[in-house]
Design a protein around this motif. Structure first.
Motif, PDB file in Angstrom:
ATOM      1  N   ARG A  75       1.144  -1.095  -0.068  1.00 59.03           N
ATOM      2  CA  ARG A  75       0.081   0.070   0.021  1.00 59.03           C
ATOM      3  C   ARG A  75       0.822   1.462   0.214  1.00 59.03           C
ATOM      4  O   ARG A  75       0.574   2.224  -0.632  1.00 59.03           O
TER       5      ARG A  75
ATOM      6  N   TRP B 181      -6.333   4.264  -0.920  1.00 62.30           N
ATOM      7  CA  TRP B 181      -5.105   4.238  -0.006  1.00 62.30           C
ATOM      8  C   TRP B 181      -4.481   5.485   0.085  1.00 62.30           C
ATOM      9  O   TRP B 181      -4.144   5.887   0.960  1.00 62.30           O
TER      10      TRP B 181
ATOM     11  N   LEU C 229      -2.664   3.207   6.392  1.00 64.40           N
ATOM     12  CA  LEU C 229      -2.440   2.160   5.792  1.00 64.40           C
ATOM     13  C   LEU C 229      -2.739   0.743   6.079  1.00 64.40           C
ATOM     14  O   LEU C 229      -2.638  -0.187   5.706  1.00 64.40           O
TER      15      LEU C 229
END
Length: 88
Positions: free
Chosen positions: A13, A42, A54
């Motif tokens: 991420r 994200w 995250l």
């Protein structure tokens, strides 16, 4: 913590967010094999909450209604219908 079927872990991420700074989110998504909405989601969470954004979010609601206490329930239904048949 990510679940077993998650396509991206926390490090993935983080890389996704970094790539979104220089490339279109749709191109980043195609390269990572995720949906087009995933990089934007994200990145927005990272911009709002920093590193904590995250982390995974549970899909269960934060609270739910509790059942009616037995002392408060009289056992009758609230719709008021009868079971004797049609009116005469």
């Amino acid at each position: 913590m990510t679940h077993a079927n998650a396509p991206l872990n926390i490090e993935g991420r983080r890389r996704l967010v970094e790539r979104c700074r220089t490339r279109l989110a749709a191109h980043v998504a195609a390269g990572a094999g995720v949906s087009r909405a995933c990089p934007s989601k994200w990145k927005n969470r990272y911009d709002t909450h920093g590193e904590a954004g995250l982390q995974g979010h549970p899909s269960v609601p934060p609270f739910s209604a509790s059942p009616t206490h037995p002392m408060l329930s009289n056992g009758s239904s609230s719709y008021g219908g009868t079971t004797s048949g049609p009116p005469a």
